[in-house]
Design a protein around this motif. Structure first.
Motif, PDB file in Angstrom:
ATOM      1  N   TYR A 164       0.491  -1.460   0.285  1.00  0.00           N
ATOM      2  CA  TYR A 164      -0.195  -0.086   0.104  1.00  0.00           C
ATOM      3  C   TYR A 164       0.897   1.435   0.258  1.00  0.00           C
ATOM      4  CZ  TYR A 164      -3.966  -3.438   1.513  1.00  0.00           C
ATOM      5  OH  TYR A 164      -4.554  -4.401   1.789  1.00  0.00           O
ATOM      6  N   GLY A 165       1.924   1.114   0.844  1.00  0.00           N
ATOM      7  CA  GLY A 165       3.268   2.259   1.191  1.00  0.00           C
ATOM      8  C   GLY A 165       2.958   2.682  -0.329  1.00  0.00           C
ATOM      9  N   GLU A 166       4.058   1.941  -1.351  1.00  0.00           N
ATOM     10  CA  GLU A 166       4.610   1.433  -2.822  1.00  0.00           C
ATOM     11  C   GLU A 166       3.294   2.255  -4.138  1.00  0.00           C
ATOM     12  OE1 GLU A 166       5.902  -2.170  -3.357  1.00  0.00           O
ATOM     13  OE2 GLU A 166       6.767  -1.224  -5.282  1.00  0.00           O
ATOM     14  N   ILE A 167       1.689   2.000  -3.598  1.00  0.00           N
ATOM     15  CA  ILE A 167       0.970   2.624  -4.040  1.00  0.00           C
ATOM     16  C   ILE A 167       0.372   4.104  -4.005  1.00  0.00           C
ATOM     17  CG2 ILE A 167      -1.830   2.542  -4.645  1.00  0.00           C
ATOM     18  CD1 ILE A 167      -0.716  -1.000  -4.264  1.00  0.00           C
ATOM     19  N   MET A 168       0.171   3.793  -3.070  1.00  0.00           N
ATOM     20  CA  MET A 168       0.342   6.161  -2.575  1.00  0.00           C
ATOM     21  C   MET A 168       0.856   6.356  -2.951  1.00  0.00           C
ATOM     22  SD  MET A 168      -1.037   5.104   1.395  1.00  0.00           S
ATOM     23  CE  MET A 168      -0.597   6.505   2.010  1.00  0.00           C
ATOM     24  N   LEU A 172       3.717  -3.142   5.098  1.00  0.00           N
ATOM     25  CA  LEU A 172       4.217  -4.500   4.476  1.00  0.00           C
ATOM     26  C   LEU A 172       2.772  -4.566   3.987  1.00  0.00           C
ATOM     27  CD1 LEU A 172       4.121  -5.785   8.763  1.00  0.00           C
ATOM     28  CD2 LEU A 172       6.003  -6.482   6.509  1.00  0.00           C
ATOM     29  N   GLY A 173       1.667  -4.655   4.096  1.00  0.00           N
ATOM     30  CA  GLY A 173       0.936  -5.983   3.883  1.00  0.00           C
ATOM     31  C   GLY A 173       0.789  -4.991   1.939  1.00  0.00           C
ATOM     32  N   THR A 174      -0.133  -6.042   1.582  1.00  0.00           N
ATOM     33  CA  THR A 174      -0.127  -5.657  -0.140  1.00  0.00           C
ATOM     34  C   THR A 174      -1.202  -5.785  -0.720  1.00  0.00           C
ATOM     35  OG1 THR A 174       0.137  -8.344  -0.522  1.00  0.00           O
ATOM     36  CG2 THR A 174       2.535  -7.540  -0.141  1.00  0.00           C
ATOM     37  N   ILE A 175      -1.364  -5.481  -2.132  1.00  0.00           N
ATOM     38  CA  ILE A 175      -2.693  -5.311  -2.649  1.00  0.00           C
ATOM     39  C   ILE A 175      -2.600  -6.732  -2.612  1.00  0.00           C
ATOM     40  CG2 ILE A 175      -2.277  -4.645  -4.586  1.00  0.00           C
ATOM     41  CD1 ILE A 175      -4.770  -2.669  -4.801  1.00  0.00           C
ATOM     42  N   GLY A 176      -2.222  -7.661  -3.166  1.00  0.00           N
ATOM     43  CA  GLY A 176      -2.733  -9.249  -3.755  1.00  0.00           C
ATOM     44  C   GLY A 176      -3.081 -10.292  -2.319  1.00  0.00           C
TER      45      GLY A 176
END
Ligand SMILES: Cc1cc2nc3c(=O)[nH]c(=O)nc-3n(C[C@H](O)[C@H](O)[C@H](O)COP(=O)(O)OP(=O)(O)OC[C@H]3O[C@@H](n4cnc5c(N)ncnc54)[C@H](O)[C@@H]3O)c2cc1C
Ligand code: FES
Ligand code: FES
Lengths: 159, 289
Positions: B76-80, B107-111
């Motif tokens: 999520y951090g990467e997407i944001m 830590l958490g991923t969209i997938g």
């Protein structure tokens, strides 16, 4: 399995079972007990450390996943000469009471100021939403972070 | 946690082979914000974790000829922070920002969110309204399917046990489509959705609504689209009454339940208000173009 990482600038390693979390490895194998074990499931934030520049819950990350990465824990904030400006502000403003949330609060605050040196109150609250404090009510913590932000960006500007 | 082995294969085929070999005893690990919590609580009979976050095709966010590709292991951090997401899919950025807290999002991923497939999954509505497809890897190679078919029920997707979610694709035609996402939880931070909602639509050169999409979460066994509510507004000139009529229809299309977080009735009220607001904001964005 052998996990090698850089903690607070120093190369460290330990042979840990694969189910070991990064938090457990830091505390039990590397003797770094600054990051605390609170809820153990990602809710309280007292285990927060910075991995390759991003804060995360070390209770949810396997040590295996941290192999080869750079970790900053609360022990990495102060130098032998001086406290970090965040630690000074927290102390001067009396931002902590029991202090159990402190290591995580400070790492979340550092992560925020590294990316956004002069955050608004709203941005600070957003950055701390994963850090629970059962003592203070957060007001002084927020003030201390603003204070340290001002000091750090003032220092960067050379005054 | 009970003891298990850990491997981080470098290819999807290796990962699929390991899963096929170990059956039920192997689990896929991405960020671990669902799985590690589960392992701590239930300690099922898991002997191997297969970490998919080192497989190149699962990583990264990029523009292709077909549109936007988001690797399943994108955090999520990467997407944001990603320029392409911020420009083309700001509602996915907004939805990502509502997941957990900073530490969860790093830590958490969209997938992982889509595969866990809880009805309240916050990444689902904004992907559904952009007609996202997903790529799945299995023993016979990759296949693509619409995200609507990927969700099956509470904690159930159409992935076979040894299959993997590779990436998520937003069609080119929908990049920049006027859209809005809203989440309502019991607190402002770190709360699961009582309801989450998203809308997307275009206005044609006569100002009529085209290709409207409405999606809701936490009010049915899985994240859902609302085709009847979409039909209410398709081809029509937007007006407050019309958008309210669509919101009313969306209430009839969801099946919320009573649980410890909220009553079904309260959730229906939220659906009415949030659907209306998502539509209204989408129309506003569209008319500023
Ligand atoms: C404190 C906290 C707050 C949270 N808040 C929210 C919230 O506000 N909203 C929300 O929607 N969720 C929330 N969650 C849930 C969770 O963070 C998200 O669902 C997250 O996106 C899961 O991703 P992950 O990478 O951590 O998944 P993991 O835990 O690694 O995996 C989740 C599941 O998906 C499977 N899996 C993962 N990747 C793949 C793949 N590529 N192919 C096949 N299977 C795969 C795993 O086997 C597992 O079953 C929260 C969790 C915590 C701990
Ligand atoms: S101990 Fe990690 S979040 Fe509570
Ligand atoms: S000072 Fe006690 S929990 Fe924060």
């Amino acid at each position: 399995m052998l996990v090698k990482l850089k903690v607070n600038g120093e190369l460290r390693q330990a042979d840990v079972p694969p189910e070991t979390t990064l938090l457990k490895m830091l505390r039990e194998d590397l003797g770094l007990t600054g990051a605390k074990l609170g809820c153990d499931v990602g809710d309280c934030g007292t285990c927060t450390v910075i991995v390759d520049g991003d804060s995360l819950n070390s209770c949810l990350m396997l040590a295996a996943k941290a192999n080869g990465r750079e970790i900053t824990t609360i022990e990495g904030l102060a130098t032998s000469a001086d406290l970090h400006p965040l630690q000074k502000s927290f102390e001067e403003l009396g931002a902590l009471q029991c202090g159990f949330c402190g290591p995580g609060m400070l790492m979340s605050a550092k992560n925020l100021l590294d990316k956004n040196p002069e955050p608004s109150v709203h941005e600070i609250k957003d950055a701390l939403s994963g850090n629970l404090c059962r003592c203070t009510g957060y007001t002084k913590i927020i003030e201390a972070i603003q204070d340290a932000g001002r000091e750090l960006s003032g220092a960067a500007a050379g005054n | 946690m009970r003891p298990f082995d850990y491997v981080a294969p470098a290819s999807a085929q290796e990962a699929v082979a390991l899963l096929a070999e170990h059956g039920d005893h192997a689990k896929v690990l991405a960020g671990g914000t669902d799985l590690i919590v589960d392992l701590k609580h239930h300690a099922g009979n898991v002997s191997l974790l297969v970490d998919v976050t080192e497989i190149p095709e699962f990583l990264g966010i990029e523009e292709t000829d077909e549109g936007l590709r988001i690797g399943s292991a994108a955090k999520y951090g990467e997407i944001m922070e990603h320029a392409l997401c911020r420009e083309y899919t700001p509602e996915i950025v907004a939805a990502s920002h509502t997941v957990g807290a900073v530490q969860t999002r790093n830590l958490g991923t969209i997938g992982g969110n889509l595969v866990t497939c809880v009805p309240s999954a916050d990444s689902a509505p904004s992907l559904l309204v952009l007609d996202a497809d997903v790529t799945v890897a299995g023993t016979d190679g990759n296949r693509r399917m619409p995200l609507t078919d990927f969700f099956v029920g509470p904690r159930k997707t159409s992935l076979a046990p040894h299959e993997l979610l590779v990436d998520i694709r937003i069609p080119k035609a929908n990049l920049g489509k006027p859209s809005h996402f809203l989440k309502f939880g019991l607190r402002k931070g770190q709360a699961l959705a009582l309801v989450n909602a998203a809308a997307a639509l275009w206005l044609d050169d006569k100002g009529a609504i085209t290709e409207p999409r409405i999606a809701l979460g936490a009010v049915a066994p899985k994240p859902v689209r609302c085709p009847k509510a979409e039909a209410v507004i398709a081809g029509k000139q937007p007006s407050d009454e019309l958008l309210k009529e669509a919101a009313e229809m969306a209430v009839t299309e969801c099946k919320p339940i009573d649980d410890f977080r909220a009553s079904a009735n309260y959730r229906r009220q939220l659906v009415r208000t949030m659907t209306y607001r998502c539509l209204k904001r989408s129309v506003e964005i569209a008319s500023q173009r």
